[in-house]
Design a protein around this motif. Structure first.
Motif: not given
Length: 168
Positions: A68-82
């Motif tokens: 039930n976790e919200p989806y986050q693409s790899r690119a979105a995860a990387r953007r969130a990290s920076v």
């Protein structure tokens, strides 16, 4: 083993794992149906991410079937990290589209980075020029390493066989 269908009192074929999974997913989707949500977010066009269902409750996200976790693409995860909030002297993102498969890194000096390799973006011309330069350097290195190498006919002196009688 067969299952008894209570509606018709007939023996029916058992349901497969796939059918049970589909029914569970349908039940889950029904539990967050848009009729129940007054300010429901419409489902986006096209296919969703694998093993995810659309949750119409605001803000409207794809959620994983099991966790039930919200989806986050790899690119979105990387953007969130920076994210720019973390960087005090963040470089603003340039206008327009970025290079394909790249994300904007706001940390100084501010560059487009590749989604998978995280390498800074290089234009095609720069990539080819550096590849040409590397190739030329390698060729020069091979040439200069062989400049004083012995030739095949100078490498070993001619030796007659042990019995010289065979040469006559």
């Amino acid at each position: 083993a067969e299952a008894l269908d209570s509606s018709t009192l007939l023996w029916t074929m058992p349901t497969s794992n796939h059918q049970r999974q589909e029914r569970r997913a349908a039940a889950r989707r029904a539990s967050v149906a848009t009729d129940d949500v007054p300010d429901a977010v419409p489902r986006p066009q096209g296919r969703g991410p694998r093993n995810h269902f659309w949750d119409p409750r605001p803000p409207g996200v794809w959620r994983h079937n099991e966790s039930n976790e919200p989806y986050q693409s790899r690119a979105a995860a990387r953007r969130a990290s920076v994210a720019t909030d973390d960087v005090p002297d963040a470089v603003p993102r340039p206008q327009g589209r970025g290079p394909r498969n790249h994300f904007w890194d706001p940390r100084p000096p501010g560059v487009w980075r590749h989604n998978e390799s995280n390498e800074p973006f290089q234009s095609r011309a720069a990539r080819l020029a550096s590849a040409r330069g590397r190739h030329a350097a390698a060729v020069r290195g091979r040439r200069w390493s062989r400049i004083n190498a012995a030739r095949c006919n100078e490498a070993k002196s001619f030796q007659a066989p042990a019995s010289s009688a065979s040469w006559r």
